[in-house]
Design a protein around this motif. Structure first.
Motif, short mmCIF file in Angstrom:
data_model
loop_
_atom_site.label_atom_id
_atom_site.label_comp_id
_atom_site.label_asym_id
_atom_site.label_seq_id
_atom_site.Cartn_x
_atom_site.Cartn_y
_atom_site.Cartn_z
N LEU A 75 0.81 -1.22 0.00
CA LEU A 75 0.00 0.00 0.00
C LEU A 75 0.84 1.28 0.00
CD1 LEU A 75 -2.69 -1.13 2.58
CD2 LEU A 75 -3.07 -0.74 0.14
N LEU A 76 1.97 1.25 0.68
CA LEU A 76 2.77 2.47 0.79
C LEU A 76 3.62 2.73 -0.43
CD1 LEU A 76 3.94 2.37 4.51
CD2 LEU A 76 1.86 3.33 3.54
N ASN A 77 3.74 1.75 -1.33
CA ASN A 77 4.64 1.89 -2.47
C ASN A 77 3.98 1.73 -3.83
OD1 ASN A 77 7.28 2.15 -0.98
ND2 ASN A 77 6.58 0.19 -0.17
N ALA A 78 2.78 1.18 -3.89
CA ALA A 78 2.11 0.95 -5.16
C ALA A 78 1.51 2.25 -5.70
CB ALA A 78 1.02 -0.11 -5.00
N ALA A 79 1.26 2.27 -7.00
CA ALA A 79 0.62 3.43 -7.62
C ALA A 79 -0.80 3.58 -7.10
CB ALA A 79 0.61 3.27 -9.14
N ALA A 80 -1.35 4.79 -7.18
CA ALA A 80 -2.69 5.06 -6.69
C ALA A 80 -3.69 4.08 -7.28
CB ALA A 80 -3.10 6.48 -7.01
N SER A 81 -4.49 3.46 -6.42
CA SER A 81 -5.56 2.53 -6.80
C SER A 81 -5.06 1.28 -7.51
CB SER A 81 -6.62 3.23 -7.67
OG SER A 81 -7.20 4.32 -6.99
N LEU A 129 4.45 8.68 -1.52
CA LEU A 129 5.28 9.43 -0.60
C LEU A 129 5.54 8.59 0.64
CD1 LEU A 129 3.45 12.86 -0.82
CD2 LEU A 129 5.66 12.32 -1.84
N ARG A 130 6.54 8.97 1.43
CA ARG A 130 6.80 8.23 2.66
C ARG A 130 5.54 8.17 3.53
NH1 ARG A 130 11.42 11.62 2.26
NH2 ARG A 130 13.41 10.50 2.08
N LYS A 131 4.91 9.34 3.69
CA LYS A 131 3.66 9.41 4.43
C LYS A 131 2.53 9.35 3.40
CE LYS A 131 0.99 12.36 7.54
NZ LYS A 131 0.80 13.73 8.02
N ARG A 132 1.92 8.20 3.26
CA ARG A 132 1.03 7.91 2.14
C ARG A 132 -0.43 8.09 2.51
NH1 ARG A 132 1.41 4.63 -2.56
NH2 ARG A 132 -0.15 5.52 -3.97
N SER A 133 -1.19 8.68 1.62
CA SER A 133 -2.64 8.70 1.77
C SER A 133 -3.21 7.34 1.37
CB SER A 133 -3.25 9.79 0.89
OG SER A 133 -2.81 11.07 1.27
N LEU A 134 -4.30 6.97 2.02
CA LEU A 134 -4.95 5.69 1.77
C LEU A 134 -6.43 5.90 1.56
CD1 LEU A 134 -3.24 3.61 4.62
CD2 LEU A 134 -2.63 3.59 2.20
N ARG A 135 -7.04 4.93 0.88
CA ARG A 135 -8.49 4.94 0.68
C ARG A 135 -9.06 3.64 1.23
NH1 ARG A 135 -10.06 5.41 -5.30
NH2 ARG A 135 -8.43 7.01 -5.19
N VAL A 136 -10.16 3.72 1.95
CA VAL A 136 -10.75 2.56 2.61
C VAL A 136 -12.14 2.32 2.06
CG1 VAL A 136 -11.45 1.61 4.84
CG2 VAL A 136 -9.43 3.07 4.70
N TYR A 137 -12.44 1.04 1.74
CA TYR A 137 -13.74 0.66 1.18
C TYR A 137 -14.40 -0.38 2.07
CZ TYR A 137 -12.56 2.93 -3.25
OH TYR A 137 -12.24 3.85 -4.21
#
Length: 916
Positions: free
Chosen positions: A180-186, A218-226
């Motif tokens: 999650l912290l390193n993959a491309a968005a979505s 980024l090091r501090k990554r935004s996440l999305r929760v479903y």
């Protein structure tokens, strides 16, 4: 008779299989200790009521149903929770321990997986990368912050100053190279769990979910929760996550999607080098909260300390996401009834209605029928007002209902953090017109430039500018500063934890700290908000702009409302009978046109239809009215100025006390601790309030109707639960109170006369607000709520009281000594500022009048006493009370006016009741 014997046989066909199915389900797991914050290791007992069940669990965030690193034991099973132990290599040494467990028994259906996170704050302060964790993850807490003399003694409390959120999944899926912290968005979605954990004793909650990477890597990554019921067991997370947020909507208490925003540009890892640590962490939320304040809808957000698999990951901003689930939840229908789109493309639903708007916005009938015109004006206005960049070609959401009939398109403020920026090389400071809004081919620009060709749209836009930017409008300088201040206060402690976690990654090098970086930049941004309305008007009028564009706001100013020499600076006013009201032209040109029924004095097309009163008119208000006024000069109409006037009822009934955050107090008939409102009958005879209305929105006075024959005895009280659960009893209102602040009002059966009401600010848990004898209609905090009984009279002596929106100042005003006839009465002011002039305002009656940035006037002064603080920042007001019986039981009210940083600021107040 035989025909009746078929009924039990018929039921038996269903009940027997149902009983059999029920028997196949293992009883759900229970945990002896709930999630929370701890100082010492604990033993948690996990059990199932099913005899012979086995508990399977993990401590590393992985799913115990399929993890290779799980353990098990017979129910009830005791599990040691110790942050210093690996539990036999079941976990890494993280400062928070995540326990995931389910109950299993052969031949039966297992329970779902429950998760409990136990946070050990002292270990968080010393957090380092656990052995074996990928070096891609930056984990350490900076001891230069943790041991700094400014933060060493406060940091633990700062980690408990806001709620915490825990997100867990398999370690590789969280921290691995493709995690999650390193993959491309979505790019991926992995199963996991999310929890909310409150430091103030409120019960937290948890749900299983899917997790996606969001936005930039980024090091501090935004996440999305479903929350997807078919995959994770729950279709929506049912929790009051945003109960204390700006614009809290009590009707929406569940979510199918959340975005955990790290704040890409308004944090320390901005891609723009010249930001160099210039971050507030609140500007994006200011934008979304401003739309809520302007239009009544928008995306709510709050702040948490986020933990990923037991590791502290910093200050985050969980928000709603404007997809089909959001619009269905807030505006009705189901997800399939809605179309949604953002800057990345269509999200779902039929795009026909939306595409018809964008492609035909040059036709006014299309704009009028397919676009929420006023809300779109608000949306454009905010971005112009805030100096928004990275928009409108990027960072936007929109949606409309498509079934059963197409609805008007609404746009939503999103990712508005590239605004109110103070940094070198910035093309704009504060309000401006983004060139892309005028010339790009983006959907928003196409709708804006086409709609602006229409006279009616231009007038509607001008009206919204005036409504929101002047007087008590949502975008007035004072209102935006207060919104900004409230959010900054919310995270004031949390930024210390953020500094310890990420401060060493400040752009340009060095260590980012609260005092060295956040406070100075916060203050500079706040200063930018001062005078921003005038910058906006200059930009809209095409005055001194870098790139010329059409004029979007008229030069003709609207009329003003006055009562005597006093300008009325509120959009709504409650007045006594025969209140004198004057409508007056601004400047020496043009004619004022008014109506008294709320209709526009300007007809569609531009003709006048109100009464032409010339330069001014004087009115005596005897009935409720909505005064609407414009000035017409040389064919140009001013924006609309509207004042809603409510005439105060003389019924001896008042809102006496209310509690907007009930966590440990009174329970209702269902055993729930809900908000409540108490009404007092001050009269000498019973009063039937049947048919009267309670509301939390003065613009909707008939929101909830009291049942027939609701009698309040003479001198007695009536308690109403504001819980939005009308099925629980006759005195349960269809709204809830927001702990973030709103309105409580009682209206007559017609909804036109206000019996009583109060507008309040942020509320502390389990602290009521009420009126007490001796302070008139002034509201004071009641640390001990007194539902269903009159509040206690003020004892003789001193009592401090405050505005609900009072700023936090290093200034105290207190009563000193006794308050006895014939003796000296003293009020003392303390401040760190020596030798400054102050003004003591003394009166017999309190008031509650907002004076914008100056604060709230709490005392109706009879006289003002000037004074200076001494070398120690102290000033005293000394009065010798007459030795006369008329003085006894009287109440003296005092407030001070103090210059702070070049601005006059009102303090809290003191009321002193003279002893018998």
């Amino acid at each position: 008779m035989p025909r009746f014997s078929l009924v039990p046989s018929f039921l038996a066909c269903f009940l027997v299989p149902f009983a059999a199915l029920s028997a196949q389900q293992v009883g759900d797991t229970a945990f002896s200790i709930n999630r929370g914050f701890f100082d010492q290791p604990i033993d948690v007992v996990v059990s199932s009521p099913t005899a012979g069940a086995t508990v399977r669990y993990t401590l590393d965030g992985s799913d115990p149903t399929n993890s290779s690193n799980r353990a098990e034991g017979a129910s009830p099973l005791t599990i040691r929770i110790d942050p210093a132990s690996t539990n036999g290599n079941l976990r890494g040494l993280t400062p928070a321990v995540t326990l995931r467990a389910y109950a299993w028994k052969a031949g039966m259906t297992s329970t779902d997986v429950d998760t409990q996170t136990y946070i050990f704050v002292d270990r968080v302060l010393r957090q380092t990368r656990p052995s074996g964790l990928s070096t891609n993850a930056d984990c350490d807490m900076d001891q230069n912050v943790a041991n700094d003399g400014r933060y060493r003694d406060r940091l633990r409390g700062d980690m408990l100053s806001i709620p915490s959120m825990s997100v867990v999944t398999h370690t590789d899926q969280m921290f691995g190279g493709n995690g999650l912290l390193n993959a491309a968005a979505s790019a991926i979605e992995v199963p996991g769990s999310i929890e909310i954990i409150y430091p103030d004793g409120r019960r937290g909650d948890q749900a299983n979910c899917g997790i996606k990477p969001h936005s930039h890597v980024l090091r501090k990554r935004s996440l999305r929760v479903y929350f997807r019921g078919s995959q994770y067991g729950v279709g929506r997370w049912k929790h009051d996550l945003f109960a204390d947020a700006d614009g809290a909507d009590a009707r929406v208490r569940s979510f199918d999607t959340l975005v955990l925003r790290a704040g890409v540009n308004d944090n320390l890892q901005s891609a723009y080098d010249n930001r160099n640590g210039r971050a507030t962490y609140v500007i994006d939320q200011v934008g979304r909260s401003s739309q809520l304040a302007m239009s009544g809808f928008g995306l709510r957000g709050t702040y948490v300390h986020l933990y990923l698999n037991g590791l502290y990951w910093g200050l985050y901003n969980p928000t709603e996401r404007a997809d089909e689930g959001f619009t269905a939840a807030h505006f009705g229908g189901t997800e399939t009834d809605w179309f949604a789109i953002n800057h990345g493309g269509e999200l779902g639903g039929d795009p026909t209605h939306y595409r018809g708007l964008v492609g035909n916005a040059q036709q006014w009938n299309v704009v009028r029928d397919r676009l929420d015109v006023e809300a779109f004006a608000d949306y454009i206005l905010y971005y112009c007002f805030s100096g928004g960049g990275d928009w409108p070609t990027n960072n936007w959401y929109a949606g409309n209902r498509v079934w059963p009939t197409p609805g008007r398109v609404r746009y939503f403020v999103w990712d508005a953090e590239d605004a109110f920026i103070r940094m070198p090389g910035r093309a704009n400071d504060g309000a401006w017109i983004h060139p892309d809004l005028v010339s790009s081919n983006a959907d928003i620009a196409r709708v804006w430039t086409s709609a602006d060709d229409h006279l009616e749209f231009r007038m509607a836009f001008a009206d919204r500018v005036y409504l929101h930017c002047f007087e008590d409008g949502a975008l007035s300088d004072a209102a935006v500063q207060q919104r900004f201040d409230r959010l900054c206060r919310q995270i004031d402690g949390a930024v210390v934890g953020e500094s310890a976690r990420w401060g060493r990654y400040k752009g340009g090098g060095g260590l980012w700290t609260r005092d060295g970086d956040w406070v100075p930049y916060r203050d500079s941004v706040r200063a930018l908000m001062n005078g921003n309305v005038q910058r906006l008007l200059n930009a809209l009028r095409n005055v001194n702009v870098p790139v010329p564009h059409p004029k979007y706001y008229p030069d003709t100013e609207p009329p003003v409302f006055r009562s005597g020499p006093t300008a009325l600076t509120l959009g709504a006013l409650t007045v006594p009978m025969n209140f004198p009201l004057r409508v007056e032209r601004v400047g020496g040109n043009g004619s004022v046109f008014i109506t008294l029924d709320g209709t526009d004095p300007r007809a569609v097309g531009g003709a006048a239809r109100g009464s032409n009163v010339g330069a001014a008119i004087d009115l005596a208000v005897t009935t409720p009215m909505v005064v609407s006024a414009r000035t017409l000069h040389n064919g140009e109409w001013s924006p609309l100025h509207r004042l809603r006037v409510t005439v105060l009822s003389e019924l001896p009934v008042e809102i006496h006390e209310f509690l907007a955050s009930n966590t440990t107090g009174l329970r209702d008939e269902a055993g729930e601790r809900d908000d409540w409102i108490e009404i007092l009958n001050r009269g000498t005879t019973p009063i039937d309030l049947g048919g009267y209305h309670l509301t939390d929105d003065a613009g909707s006075p008939t929101k909830w109707r009291l049942p027939a024959s609701t009698v309040v005895p003479a001198g007695g009280t009536l308690l109403v639960f504001a819980d939005d659960q009308v099925t629980q009893g006759p005195l349960h209102a269809n709204f809830r109170l927001s702990a973030n602040g709103e309105t409580v009002a009682l209206f007559d059966p017609s909804g036109t006369f206000l019996v009583d009401g109060v507008q309040f600010g942020p509320q502390a848990a389990d602290v009521a607000w009420g009126r007490i004898e001796g302070l008139g209609r002034t509201w004071v905090a009641l640390a001990t709520p007194t539902p269903r009984q009159p509040n206690q009279p003020t004892p003789c002596g001193h009592i401090s009281y405050a505005a609900t929106t009072a700023p936090r100042l290093p200034i105290t005003l207190q009563g000193v000594g006794s308050v006895t006839p014939g003796e000296q009465w003293m009020v003392r002011l303390r401040t760190p500022l020596p030798a400054i002039p102050i003004a003591f305002m003394v009166g017999m009656q309190p008031v509650h009048l907002s004076l914008g940035a100056v604060g709230t006037l709490l005392v109706n002064p009879l006289f003002v006493v000037p004074a200076f603080t001494d070398a120690e920042g102290q000033a005293n007001l000394n009065v010798t009370l007459p030795s006369h019986k008329t003085v006894r039981q009287q109440v003296l009210c005092v407030q001070a006016l103090v210059p702070v940083g070049g601005t006059l600021v009102l303090t809290d107040a003191v009321a002193s009741r003279v002893c018998p």
